[in-house]
Design a protein around this motif. Structure first.
Motif, PDB file in Angstrom:
ATOM      1  N   SER A  83      -0.143   5.047  -5.908  1.00 57.23           N
ATOM      2  CA  SER A  83       0.410   3.866  -5.234  1.00 57.23           C
ATOM      3  C   SER A  83       1.614   4.236  -4.365  1.00 57.23           C
ATOM      4  O   SER A  83       1.814   3.657  -3.305  1.00 57.23           O
ATOM      5  CB  SER A  83       0.800   2.791  -6.246  1.00 57.23           C
ATOM      6  OG  SER A  83       1.900   3.202  -7.029  1.00 57.23           O
ATOM      7  N   THR A  86       0.290   5.787  -1.116  1.00 51.10           N
ATOM      8  CA  THR A  86      -0.241   4.732  -0.264  1.00 51.10           C
ATOM      9  C   THR A  86       0.894   3.991   0.431  1.00 51.10           C
ATOM     10  O   THR A  86       0.825   3.714   1.623  1.00 51.10           O
ATOM     11  CB  THR A  86      -1.085   3.735  -1.097  1.00 51.10           C
ATOM     12  OG1 THR A  86      -2.079   4.456  -1.802  1.00 51.10           O
ATOM     13  CG2 THR A  86      -1.719   2.687  -0.233  1.00 51.10           C
ATOM     14  N   SER A  90       1.581   3.944   4.476  1.00 46.77           N
ATOM     15  CA  SER A  90       1.568   2.678   5.192  1.00 46.77           C
ATOM     16  C   SER A  90       2.914   2.404   5.870  1.00 46.77           C
ATOM     17  O   SER A  90       2.962   1.844   6.953  1.00 46.77           O
ATOM     18  CB  SER A  90       1.177   1.519   4.275  1.00 46.77           C
ATOM     19  OG  SER A  90       2.161   1.333   3.292  1.00 46.77           O
TER      20      SER A  90
END
Length: 96
Positions: A83, A86, A90
């Protein structure tokens, strides 16, 4: 006893004001404050953070945490390596 409770490591006058017979509580002389972070090999498992405050004053703990608040794993209450990767990807994409 009141003197022992008010002992503070940054007080330089403390040591010059007393003779060598003065005793300090052992927990203040050898205490350590540590944040342990365990990042499992499996990127889907939760990162574990353990704070051992020792006998550090609260303001010292906050001062130390303030210095490392930029670390990604401290920004979320629960996170995994996957996570975090990610989120970082992003964030970089949106800033371009």
């Amino acid at each position: 006893k009141e003197f022992l409770m008010k002992w503070h490591s940054n007080d330089t006058k403390l040591f010059s004001a007393f003779n060598k017979k003065t005793t300090f509580p052992i927990q203040n002389l050898v205490s350590i404050c540590a944040l342990l972070v365990w990042q499992p090999a499996n990127p889907n498992e939760t990162i574990t953070r353990l704070l051992f405050p020792g006998s550090a004053p609260q303001y010292k703990i906050f001062e130390g945490l303030e210095k490392i608040k930029h670390l990604e794993f401290l920004k979320y209450p629960v996170c995994t390596s996957k996570s975090l990767n990610t989120t970082v990807v992003s964030n970089r994409s949106s800033s371009k």
